[in-house]
Design a protein around this motif. Structure first.
Motif, PDB file in Angstrom:
ATOM      1  N   UNK A  12       0.838  -1.201   0.000  1.00 54.18           N
ATOM      2  CA  UNK A  12       0.000   0.000   0.000  1.00 54.18           C
ATOM      3  C   UNK A  12       0.874   1.253   0.000  1.00 54.18           C
ATOM      4  N   UNK A  13       1.904   1.251   0.829  1.00 59.48           N
ATOM      5  CA  UNK A  13       2.863   2.366   0.836  1.00 59.48           C
ATOM      6  C   UNK A  13       3.500   2.534  -0.537  1.00 59.48           C
ATOM      7  N   UNK A  14       3.958   1.434  -1.127  1.00 61.43           N
ATOM      8  CA  UNK A  14       4.636   1.496  -2.418  1.00 61.43           C
ATOM      9  C   UNK A  14       3.714   2.066  -3.490  1.00 61.43           C
ATOM     10  N   UNK A  15       2.485   1.606  -3.515  1.00 62.77           N
ATOM     11  CA  UNK A  15       1.547   2.058  -4.541  1.00 62.77           C
ATOM     12  C   UNK A  15       1.168   3.519  -4.339  1.00 62.77           C
ATOM     13  N   UNK A  16       0.955   3.909  -3.084  1.00 66.80           N
ATOM     14  CA  UNK A  16       0.564   5.298  -2.814  1.00 66.80           C
ATOM     15  C   UNK A  16       1.640   6.276  -3.289  1.00 66.80           C
ATOM     16  N   UNK A  17       2.895   5.988  -2.946  1.00 66.78           N
ATOM     17  CA  UNK A  17       3.975   6.886  -3.355  1.00 66.78           C
ATOM     18  C   UNK A  17       4.186   6.807  -4.861  1.00 66.78           C
ATOM     19  N   UNK A  18       4.100   5.614  -5.419  1.00 62.47           N
ATOM     20  CA  UNK A  18       4.296   5.442  -6.857  1.00 62.47           C
ATOM     21  C   UNK A  18       3.323   6.300  -7.657  1.00 62.47           C
ATOM     22  N   UNK A  19       2.074   6.330  -7.238  1.00 57.33           N
ATOM     23  CA  UNK A  19       1.064   7.103  -7.971  1.00 57.33           C
ATOM     24  C   UNK A  19       1.425   8.579  -7.999  1.00 57.33           C
ATOM     25  N   UNK A  20       1.920   9.112  -6.881  1.00 60.44           N
ATOM     26  CA  UNK A  20       2.295  10.529  -6.845  1.00 60.44           C
ATOM     27  C   UNK A  20       3.585  10.791  -7.624  1.00 60.44           C
ATOM     28  N   UNK A  21       4.479   9.801  -7.640  1.00 61.92           N
ATOM     29  CA  UNK A  21       5.712   9.975  -8.397  1.00 61.92           C
ATOM     30  C   UNK A  21       5.454  10.039  -9.901  1.00 61.92           C
ATOM     31  N   UNK A  22       4.357   9.468 -10.344  1.00 60.62           N
ATOM     32  CA  UNK A  22       3.980   9.627 -11.751  1.00 60.62           C
ATOM     33  C   UNK A  22       3.800  11.097 -12.102  1.00 60.62           C
ATOM     34  N   UNK A  23       3.216  11.865 -11.166  1.00 58.74           N
ATOM     35  CA  UNK A  23       3.048  13.302 -11.385  1.00 58.74           C
ATOM     36  C   UNK A  23       4.397  14.010 -11.410  1.00 58.74           C
ATOM     37  N   UNK A  24       5.265  13.626 -10.487  1.00 53.94           N
ATOM     38  CA  UNK A  24       6.578  14.261 -10.418  1.00 53.94           C
ATOM     39  C   UNK A  24       7.415  13.943 -11.647  1.00 53.94           C
ATOM     40  N   UNK A  25       7.370  12.708 -12.116  1.00 54.15           N
ATOM     41  CA  UNK A  25       8.114  12.335 -13.316  1.00 54.15           C
ATOM     42  C   UNK A  25       7.643  13.158 -14.514  1.00 54.15           C
ATOM     43  N   UNK A  26       6.325  13.342 -14.610  1.00 48.33           N
ATOM     44  CA  UNK A  26       5.776  14.130 -15.712  1.00 48.33           C
ATOM     45  C   UNK A  26       6.244  15.571 -15.637  1.00 48.33           C
ATOM     46  N   UNK A  27       6.352  16.120 -14.421  1.00 45.99           N
ATOM     47  CA  UNK A  27       6.870  17.486 -14.264  1.00 45.99           C
ATOM     48  C   UNK A  27       8.282  17.574 -14.831  1.00 45.99           C
ATOM     49  N   UNK A  28       9.132  16.604 -14.521  1.00 42.55           N
ATOM     50  CA  UNK A  28      10.490  16.611 -15.039  1.00 42.55           C
ATOM     51  C   UNK A  28      10.496  16.590 -16.569  1.00 42.55           C
ATOM     52  N   UNK A  29       9.713  15.717 -17.145  1.00 40.04           N
ATOM     53  CA  UNK A  29       9.699  15.587 -18.600  1.00 40.04           C
ATOM     54  C   UNK A  29       9.202  16.871 -19.263  1.00 40.04           C
ATOM     55  N   UNK A  30       8.179  17.489 -18.667  1.00 40.82           N
ATOM     56  CA  UNK A  30       7.579  18.683 -19.282  1.00 40.82           C
ATOM     57  C   UNK A  30       8.387  19.949 -19.048  1.00 40.82           C
ATOM     58  N   UNK A  31       9.103  20.034 -17.936  1.00 40.54           N
ATOM     59  CA  UNK A  31       9.766  21.278 -17.559  1.00 40.54           C
ATOM     60  C   UNK A  31      11.276  21.290 -17.787  1.00 40.54           C
ATOM     61  N   UNK A  32      11.920  20.138 -17.840  1.00 42.98           N
ATOM     62  CA  UNK A  32      13.384  20.112 -17.821  1.00 42.98           C
ATOM     63  C   UNK A  32      14.012  19.450 -19.033  1.00 42.98           C
ATOM     64  N   UNK A  33      13.199  19.137 -20.038  1.00 40.84           N
ATOM     65  CA  UNK A  33      13.731  18.610 -21.294  1.00 40.84           C
ATOM     66  C   UNK A  33      13.581  19.717 -22.330  1.00 40.84           C
ATOM     67  N   UNK A  34      14.612  20.553 -22.439  1.00 38.46           N
ATOM     68  CA  UNK A  34      14.526  21.823 -23.161  1.00 38.46           C
ATOM     69  C   UNK A  34      14.083  21.669 -24.614  1.00 38.46           C
ATOM     70  N   UNK A  35      14.576  20.626 -25.284  1.00 38.98           N
ATOM     71  CA  UNK A  35      14.301  20.464 -26.709  1.00 38.98           C
ATOM     72  C   UNK A  35      13.440  19.240 -27.018  1.00 38.98           C
TER      73      UNK A  35
END
Length: 576
Positions: free
Chosen positions: A190-213
């Motif tokens: 349950x802990x693993x899944x709960x954090x994993x779901x939120x990390x999906x949002x964080x990963x998307x932030x990285x892809x959208x904001x920090x991949x310049x080209x």
């Protein structure tokens, strides 16, 4: 009437004696309980001094818990009983949602009494050995909606929540899950899944904001390594343009693989996670490809002449230049490594089908990736940015005592820059990076932190972890010269074990009875009342192992407790 002071003294004395004896018995019992608990964590014939170091590391971690209360909106508004504050450029204005009200592990309760996201991911590794519930709460809290920004960014630290730290939260979460499962017999899904779901949002932030080209090469700011580069990587470059960062891109490759491993673990109960595992597998392939085939130019993150990874500077006029600083930036690509067992492909047919599709239909992606087709030990598969040939090239430098290898671990900058500083001229100014094994002489980041030579525990721990992962695939047949130039060949596990010992030797007594961590302090080295009391510094002198920086930085230097345990278990495995 009898005066108050005339109460029977025997009654008072007996009462005092009763409570004193009860307290003594309680302390003795609790002491015995503690000894039994820590014996469970450090089994076998472990040196008394090593036990002392480990216990103090754990004690420091427990001591640096702190109640932390920070509500950004209230702080900006000010005290209602006082005139409104007049603040220019108010701090954390874009974090109005943030409401912190928790017990959190601090980097340093005295000098840095605020949480730091990437520090915390390393704190929880030793904490998971002694208090997995607390370690899980730490990882969970930073992904909750009153911490995580609505856009998916994770708060970095109090003085600039929007700063960019290495994305190691997924790694820390996966470590905590595995440690609890290994020691206490059951992982908290349950802990693993709960954090994993939120990390999906964080990963998307990285892809959208920090991949310049949009080419899967990331520009993440200074990424926690402070003054390691020629410029302040958190600020605009003095000549304009931008940096494509070997470390930023490698951290994201590692992030992909951490998410892949967690998704496969969750897929055992929910097949829908196989699709998500496939997504991260594919994204990793594109990142690894970008690390090795960046555009149509001859300037890639991997430099063929030096056989090392560097940052690439893009100028406003369209030119590209390697920033040839031989630093930890070029070693971080080793972190993005995972081994998939043969049983993984048997258990998850949907993931396996997608894996095989890429093998058959995207052959170009395999050219400079470790291997999707060749099987390693026990028919396992290797996903890594660095293939075995480049691994050997990188390790030749990393394991050279004239470059990265210190008696006390891996330096953050090659010692070659002591005699050959790297210089860069721009706008009539000369920027220089040279080897500094201890305190920084640069004013960058206030001059109170240095990644130009010292040994840092968190990145060393990840290097050791990566070497063990490579060994799982390559086995005993793959050996490297260790140290470089000695003619002695070792397996990657043997190298990892020795690096582990070098790091723990910072704290352990040597043959002369002194400790490297105490440096040249005669009071700490010779006084019997002080010589066994340890300070867990922020980082360590790359030449002599002396403690440098914040001297109560128990946080990630507390990893020494885990390394001591790993060393004991490795010795037991070899003897059996």
């Amino acid at each position: 009437m009898r005066p108050y002071n005339s109460a029977p003294r025997t009654l008072r004395r007996s009462t005092i004696t009763y409570y004193r004896d009860s307290a003594t018995l309680t302390i003795q019992q609790r002491s015995q309980d503690a000894e039994a608990f820590y014996d469970h964590l450090l089994p076998g014939q472990c040196d008394t001094d090593a036990r002392n170091v480990q216990r103090q590391a754990f004690a420091g971690l427990l001591w640096t818990k702190q109640y932390y209360h920070y509500v950004v909106e209230d702080w900006l508004r000010g005290d209602p009983a006082q005139p409104p504050p007049h603040r220019h450029n108010p701090r954390n204005l874009e974090w109005l949602h943030l409401f912190n009200d928790d017990i959190i592990s601090m980097p340093d309760k005295w000098e840095f009494p605020w949480y730091a996201a990437w520090d915390l991911a390393f704190h929880v590794v030793p904490l998971a050995l002694i208090d997995p519930d607390f370690a899980k709460r730490q990882m969970d809290r930073l992904t909750r909606e009153w911490y995580l920004h609505p856009n998916g960014q994770m708060p970095a630290y109090e003085w600039h929540f929007s700063d960019v730290n290495p994305p190691v939260h997924a790694w820390g979460t996966w470590q905590v899950y595995q440690i609890e499962k290994a020691i206490y017999g059951q992982g908290d899904r349950l802990f693993l899944e709960r954090v994993f779901q939120k990390l999906l949002l964080n990963f998307t932030w990285w892809v959208n904001r920090k991949d310049n080209n949009g080419n899967n090469v990331f520009q993440g700011g200074f990424l926690g390594l402070d003054n390691i580069g020629i410029f302040d990587r958190s600020s605009d470059l003095p000549m304009g343009g931008y940096l494509e960062q070997s470390d930023g891109t490698s951290w994201m490759g590692m992030y992909c693989l951490n998410m892949l491993e967690m998704a496969l673990e969750l897929a055992a109960d929910n097949p829908a996670y196989e699709d998500i595992a496939s997504k991260f597998f594919e994204h990793f392939l594109y990142i690894a490809d970008a690390m090795n085939h960046l555009g149509d130019t001859d300037i890639h993150l991997w430099d063929e002449a030096d056989e090392f990874f560097y940052d690439v500077l893009h100028t406003p006029t369209g030119e590209r230049h390697h920033m040839k600083v031989r630093s930890m930036v070029g070693l971080i690509p080793l972190f993005a490594t995972v081994v998939l067992s043969a049983s993984t492909f048997e258990r998850f047919p949907n993931f396996t089908r997608r894996f095989n599709w890429f093998v058959e239909n995207r052959p170009r992606l395999q050219e400079n990736i470790a291997s999707l087709t060749d099987k390693g030990m026990n028919s396992c598969a290797l996903l890594a940015i660095v293939n075995p040939e480049r691994l050997r090239c990188i390790l030749q430098k990393m394991l050279d005592t004239d470059e990265f290898l210190s008696d006390y671990g891996v330096r953050s900058l090659s010692q070659v820059h002591a005699e050959q500083p790297y210089t860069f001229h721009v706008n009539g100014e000369t920027h220089k990076v040279h080897y500094e094994p201890a305190e920084s002489t640069s004013g960058m980041f206030g001059g109170n932190s240095n990644w130009r030579g010292p040994v840092w525990f968190p990145v060393n721990y990840l290097l050791i972890d990566s070497l063990r992962m490579f060994h799982r695939f390559l086995g005993d047949e793959f050996t490297v010269e260790y140290p470089t130039g000695t003619g002695q060949n070792c397996t990657l596990t043997q190298v990892a074990d020795d690096l582990c010992q070098r790091l723990t030797n910072i704290f352990l007594r040597n043959e002369a009875g002194t400790r490297a961590v105490h440096g040249g302090h005669p009071h700490f080295q010779g006084d019997p009342h002080w010589q066994d009391l340890l300070l867990f510094y922020e980082y360590f002198n790359g030449d002599n192992g002396a403690g440098v920086g914040a001297n109560h930085q128990t946080g990630w230097t507390g990893l020494v407790a885990t390394l001591i345990r790993e060393g004991v278990l490795a010795a037991r495995s070899q003897s059996s």
